[in-house]
Design an enzyme around this catalytic site. Structure first.
Site, PDB file in Angstrom:
ATOM      1  N   TYR A 142       0.819  -1.216   0.000  1.00  9.05           N
ATOM      2  CA  TYR A 142       0.000   0.000   0.000  1.00  9.05           C
ATOM      3  C   TYR A 142       0.852   1.265   0.000  1.00  9.05           C
ATOM      4  O   TYR A 142       0.342   2.360  -0.194  1.00  9.05           O
ATOM      5  CB  TYR A 142      -0.932   0.027   1.223  1.00  9.05           C
ATOM      6  CG  TYR A 142      -2.003  -1.053   1.208  1.00  9.05           C
ATOM      7  CD1 TYR A 142      -2.399  -1.652   0.020  1.00  9.05           C
ATOM      8  CD2 TYR A 142      -2.616  -1.470   2.381  1.00  9.05           C
ATOM      9  CE1 TYR A 142      -3.368  -2.648  -0.002  1.00  9.05           C
ATOM     10  CE2 TYR A 142      -3.596  -2.458   2.368  1.00  9.05           C
ATOM     11  CZ  TYR A 142      -3.958  -3.046   1.165  1.00  9.05           C
ATOM     12  OH  TYR A 142      -4.927  -4.014   1.151  1.00  9.05           O
ATOM     13  N   LYS A 192       3.866 -15.217   1.284  1.00 12.22           N
ATOM     14  CA  LYS A 192       3.861 -16.053   0.093  1.00 12.22           C
ATOM     15  C   LYS A 192       5.308 -16.244  -0.343  1.00 12.22           C
ATOM     16  O   LYS A 192       5.716 -15.803  -1.431  1.00 12.22           O
ATOM     17  CB  LYS A 192       3.031 -15.396  -1.016  1.00 12.22           C
ATOM     18  CG  LYS A 192       1.552 -15.320  -0.714  1.00 12.22           C
ATOM     19  CD  LYS A 192       0.782 -16.564  -1.121  1.00 12.22           C
ATOM     20  CE  LYS A 192       0.688 -16.721  -2.618  1.00 12.22           C
ATOM     21  NZ  LYS A 192       0.107 -18.032  -2.982  1.00 12.22           N
ATOM     22  N   ASP A 225      -2.307 -18.016   1.377  1.00  7.56           N
ATOM     23  CA  ASP A 225      -3.528 -18.564   0.771  1.00  7.56           C
ATOM     24  C   ASP A 225      -4.004 -19.784   1.557  1.00  7.56           C
ATOM     25  O   ASP A 225      -5.193 -19.959   1.825  1.00  7.56           O
ATOM     26  CB  ASP A 225      -3.332 -18.887  -0.712  1.00  7.56           C
ATOM     27  CG  ASP A 225      -2.060 -19.673  -1.003  1.00  7.56           C
ATOM     28  OD1 ASP A 225      -1.176 -19.743  -0.122  1.00  7.56           O
ATOM     29  OD2 ASP A 225      -1.947 -20.230  -2.110  1.00  7.56           O
ATOM     30  N   ASP A 249      -4.817  -7.291   5.832  1.00  7.07           N
ATOM     31  CA  ASP A 249      -6.062  -6.600   5.541  1.00  7.07           C
ATOM     32  C   ASP A 249      -7.162  -7.631   5.279  1.00  7.07           C
ATOM     33  O   ASP A 249      -8.271  -7.576   5.826  1.00  7.07           O
ATOM     34  CB  ASP A 249      -5.835  -5.729   4.290  1.00  7.07           C
ATOM     35  CG  ASP A 249      -6.908  -4.680   4.125  1.00  7.07           C
ATOM     36  OD1 ASP A 249      -7.819  -4.633   4.957  1.00  7.07           O
ATOM     37  OD2 ASP A 249      -6.837  -3.922   3.137  1.00  7.07           O
ATOM     38  N   ASP A 253     -10.129  -9.313   8.227  1.00  9.43           N
ATOM     39  CA  ASP A 253     -11.559  -9.184   7.980  1.00  9.43           C
ATOM     40  C   ASP A 253     -12.222 -10.555   7.967  1.00  9.43           C
ATOM     41  O   ASP A 253     -13.321 -10.745   8.488  1.00  9.43           O
ATOM     42  CB  ASP A 253     -11.815  -8.497   6.636  1.00  9.43           C
ATOM     43  CG  ASP A 253     -11.959  -6.995   6.811  1.00  9.43           C
ATOM     44  OD1 ASP A 253     -11.474  -6.481   7.833  1.00  9.43           O
ATOM     45  OD2 ASP A 253     -12.552  -6.350   5.930  1.00  9.43           O
TER      46      ASP A 253
END
Ligand code: NAD
Length: 368
Positions: A142, A192, A225, A249, A253
């Site tokens: 970001y 990852k 993942d 992020d 959630d």
């Protein structure tokens, strides 16, 4: 240590309503637990814009830098939708996070037994769930450069850059290990590393910090993942999850909604320790200003009260009082008390924001 100082920024919409209930709990602690807090209040978001033409006044920013903990309600609302980007209410919150350098975002996902039916997952998968996601908040994709939309040949290309320095990974890993020491002593780091160099470095540095300074913590690594899949398959295998800004992020959630309503979710954002040893800290509910119910006394104050409980635990070393508040909330929910957002399909009668605050204060008194 000096009296803990708290700057309360109620903000907009339901922010002031839920914050009034936090004030009730602070008052209860001062009356019944021999604790003292130096509490002050100021404006943020749309409320600050209305008063000063900016979503966070410089004086407020300076006060936030000066206190032991900032407690924020929520910002934003339709009234401010057409404002210039630079003065939108959310910019006030972003400025606080940036200038306080709050690099560690703590998002607990805790399932209260009385609300286990509320989850989209089977009750037995979420009952008793208590995990903490530690998300890096000030770096990563970001913020990385280069970023933008550029011309390339005869088409455009959108670019963002995932970038992490060793020191950025080092400090967030330490935050997660320190937290794990106060919990079950288990950290799962997610990245990852199979396809991203930043993930390889993340794994390497995390392991190095662990081996050097936190060998007693049980550290595991997981591809993000797979982590997402495991979170919905068997979330109770985790305690502290450490991850970067982007994956955090999404994963936070996902984990949060395992536990039911937005009105139940607290958060903390922590920075480096100050001179008194306490970390820079901002505590806030995950929800927004809920303009659809603002001013109606319908908001659930629990997320904001749980955020204050996090302040007690992580800023003020009052873990026992934090647990007392969490237990009082559990008791109130077990008695069937519900704000509107917690009623579910079977309906029932909803209590008001202030009735919920009163019920929690009464359960605290009963706990003595
Ligand atoms: P929201 O979280 O405000 O509301 C989403 C839904 O959840 C609404 O139906 C609302 O009534 C309900 N809800 C939220 N909190 C609740 C509570 N404590 N009790 C009962 N019900 C609750 O999200 P939104 O509608 O997308 O955004 C509204 C405004 O809030 C926007 O201006 C947005 O930019 C802002 N916002 C601010 C923050 C923040 O301050 N950190 C976070 C998210 C959104």
């Amino acid at each position: 240590m000096s009296t803990p100082s708290i700057l309360i920024l109620p903000g907009d919409g339901i922010g002031p309503e839920v914050m009034a209930e936090v004030r009730k709990i602070i008052g209860w602690l001062e009356t019944n637990r021999d604790l003292k807090f130096d509490v002050s209040e100021d404006l943020v978001g749309g409320a600050a814009y209305d008063a000063h033409g900016v979503p966070l006044h410089d004086d407020t920013m300076a006060r936030a830098q000066d206190v032991d903990a900032v407690l924020l309600g929520a910002v934003g609302g339709p009234k401010y939708d057409d404002l210039d980007f630079s003065v939108k209410p959310e910019r006030g919150l972003l400025r606080l996070r940036k200038e306080m350098d709050l690099f560690a975002n703590l998002r607990p996902a805790q399932c209260f037994d009385a609300l286990a039916d509320f989850s989209s997952l089977k009750t037995e998968i979420v009952a008793g769930l208590d995990i903490m996601i530690v998300r890096e908040l000030t770096s990563g994709v970001y913020f990385g450069e280069p970023r933008g939309i550029f011309e390339e040949g005869n088409e455009r290309v959108g670019i963002n850059t995932q970038r992490y320095t060793e020191s950025e990974i080092d400090r967030i890993a330490r935050a997660a290990f320190e937290l794990a020491r106060k919990r079950s002593g288990k950290v799962c780091s997610m990245e990852k590393a199979n396809v991203m160099e930043s993930g390889i470095l993340w794994r390497e540095v995390t392991q190095r910090v662990h081996d050097a300074d936190y060998p007693e913590i049980e550290l595991s690594h997981m591809y993000a993942d797979n982590g997402a899949m495991q979170l919905v398959r068997a979330p109770k295998q985790f305690d502290v999850i450490l991850t970067d800004n982007l994956f955090g992020d999404i994963l936070s959630d996902c984990a949060a909604m395992l536990t039911g309503s937005l009105g139940m979710l607290p958060s903390a954002s922590l920075g480096a320790p100050m001179a008194n040893g306490r970390p820079k800290a901002l505590y806030e509910p995950v929800h927004g200003s809920a303009p659809d119910i603002a001013g109606e006394g319908k908001a659930n104050p629990i997320a904001c009260i749980l955020s204050f409980a996090m302040a007690l635990r992580y800023s003020f070393d009052q873990g026992e009082e934090a647990s007392r508040i969490e237990q009082a909330i559990e008791t109130v929910l077990a008695s069937g008390a519900r704000t509107g957002d917690l009623l579910g399909a079977e309906g029932g009668s909803a209590m008001s924001t202030s009735e919920m605050g009163d019920a929690i204060a009464a359960a605290l008194t009963d706990s003595l």
